[in-house]
Design a protein around this motif. Sequence first.
Motif, PDB file in Angstrom:
ATOM      1  N   THR A  13      -8.678   9.032   5.812  1.00  0.00           N
ATOM      2  CA  THR A  13      -7.594   9.063   4.850  1.00  0.00           C
ATOM      3  C   THR A  13      -6.767   7.787   4.996  1.00  0.00           C
ATOM      4  O   THR A  13      -6.879   7.103   6.019  1.00  0.00           O
ATOM      5  CB  THR A  13      -6.687  10.296   5.078  1.00  0.00           C
ATOM      6  OG1 THR A  13      -5.593  10.255   4.163  1.00  0.00           O
ATOM      7  CG2 THR A  13      -6.139  10.305   6.495  1.00  0.00           C
ATOM      8  N   SER A  14      -5.962   7.503   4.018  1.00  0.00           N
ATOM      9  CA  SER A  14      -5.062   6.342   4.114  1.00  0.00           C
ATOM     10  C   SER A  14      -3.746   6.718   4.779  1.00  0.00           C
ATOM     11  O   SER A  14      -2.901   5.862   5.036  1.00  0.00           O
ATOM     12  CB  SER A  14      -4.788   5.772   2.714  1.00  0.00           C
ATOM     13  OG  SER A  14      -4.186   6.761   1.876  1.00  0.00           O
ATOM     14  N   THR A  15      -3.549   7.994   5.086  1.00  0.00           N
ATOM     15  CA  THR A  15      -2.296   8.487   5.659  1.00  0.00           C
ATOM     16  C   THR A  15      -2.299   8.322   7.172  1.00  0.00           C
ATOM     17  O   THR A  15      -3.296   8.583   7.832  1.00  0.00           O
ATOM     18  CB  THR A  15      -2.107   9.978   5.312  1.00  0.00           C
ATOM     19  OG1 THR A  15      -2.206  10.154   3.901  1.00  0.00           O
ATOM     20  CG2 THR A  15      -0.786  10.491   5.802  1.00  0.00           C
ATOM     21  N   ASN A  16      -1.144   7.889   7.710  1.00  0.00           N
ATOM     22  CA  ASN A  16      -1.041   7.755   9.159  1.00  0.00           C
ATOM     23  C   ASN A  16       0.422   7.828   9.568  1.00  0.00           C
ATOM     24  O   ASN A  16       1.336   7.738   8.735  1.00  0.00           O
ATOM     25  CB  ASN A  16      -1.664   6.446   9.650  1.00  0.00           C
ATOM     26  CG  ASN A  16      -2.315   6.606  11.015  1.00  0.00           C
ATOM     27  OD1 ASN A  16      -1.845   7.367  11.862  1.00  0.00           O
ATOM     28  ND2 ASN A  16      -3.385   5.870  11.240  1.00  0.00           N
ATOM     29  N   PHE A  17       0.657   7.973  10.882  1.00  0.00           N
ATOM     30  CA  PHE A  17       2.006   7.967  11.426  1.00  0.00           C
ATOM     31  C   PHE A  17       2.502   6.531  11.573  1.00  0.00           C
ATOM     32  O   PHE A  17       1.737   5.581  11.572  1.00  0.00           O
ATOM     33  CB  PHE A  17       2.031   8.667  12.791  1.00  0.00           C
ATOM     34  CG  PHE A  17       1.735  10.135  12.727  1.00  0.00           C
ATOM     35  CD1 PHE A  17       2.740  11.047  12.407  1.00  0.00           C
ATOM     36  CD2 PHE A  17       0.469  10.623  12.986  1.00  0.00           C
ATOM     37  CE1 PHE A  17       2.476  12.403  12.350  1.00  0.00           C
ATOM     38  CE2 PHE A  17       0.197  11.979  12.930  1.00  0.00           C
ATOM     39  CZ  PHE A  17       1.198  12.873  12.607  1.00  0.00           C
ATOM     40  N   HIS A  18       3.801   6.379  11.755  1.00  0.00           N
ATOM     41  CA  HIS A  18       4.424   5.055  11.838  1.00  0.00           C
ATOM     42  C   HIS A  18       4.586   4.627  13.292  1.00  0.00           C
ATOM     43  O   HIS A  18       4.806   5.459  14.149  1.00  0.00           O
ATOM     44  CB  HIS A  18       5.796   5.104  11.163  1.00  0.00           C
ATOM     45  CG  HIS A  18       5.703   5.493   9.702  1.00  0.00           C
ATOM     46  ND1 HIS A  18       5.623   6.787   9.277  1.00  0.00           N
ATOM     47  CD2 HIS A  18       5.689   4.722   8.591  1.00  0.00           C
ATOM     48  CE1 HIS A  18       5.538   6.832   7.956  1.00  0.00           C
ATOM     49  NE2 HIS A  18       5.575   5.603   7.516  1.00  0.00           N
TER      50      HIS A  18
END
Length: 263
Positions: A258-263
Amino acid sequence: MASILQARSFMLIAYAMMFTFMGEPTAAVVTFRPSKWSLAHATFYGDETASETMGGACGYGNLFKNGYGTDTVALSSTLFNNGYACGSCFQIKCYQASACYKNVAYTTVTATNLCPPNWSKPSNNGGWCNPPRVHFDMAKPAFMKIAQWKAGIVPVMYRRVPCQRKGGVRFSFQGNGYWLLVYVMNVGGGGDISSMMVKGSRTGWIKMSHNWGASYQAFATLGGQALSFRITSYTTKETIIAWNVVPSNWNVGLTYSTSTNFH
């Protein structure tokens, strides 16, 4: 007065919508910050190829294929936290030893394995990973960045740091039609996970239980459904959602990104 109150209400609603994405609040996004430096010791395991570091207690499998390379470390159980520390990142620097490389500030490693206790030896002579000792058993190439390998063990300073990852979180599937086992990899920010949920295109959110290392499981029939995942960081408590990251024709043995991740 009524018009003023209506205007204020509209502004509050608009402001709230700025921090909402697909019905999920994201205003509490937390950027993970480095911790303070602390004292510990470090050794290494394996050889220069780091072949013995593949797999490991976190379940990341081939560390080269999955993006972790040789900059990895096995944590003593005091740090490993029953697998909840899997994926966390540390800066480690050799400290006040003749074997230290003077021109190296530190190296950054990812926790991918457990260094188990060795109760047959004292913690200051072979049982380096015995609780409550804080210890880093580094992949040899990582150890060789900060110290001469012939030293065997060196005092170090360490701190937790944000994990810098390219791309989004990845989900590697195992299991069967009634049991989904997911290994979570390439996690940014704190690098770790405290809880996870899965949602099929025909189900509500289903809580997944921690299996071991960086894997979570759901005893549910999810075949033929697109899947979304909701993940919460152990360190920052931040929650992200990877919507429909897995297509309805998913299968075990495959990895989905996915393109989603934590900062």
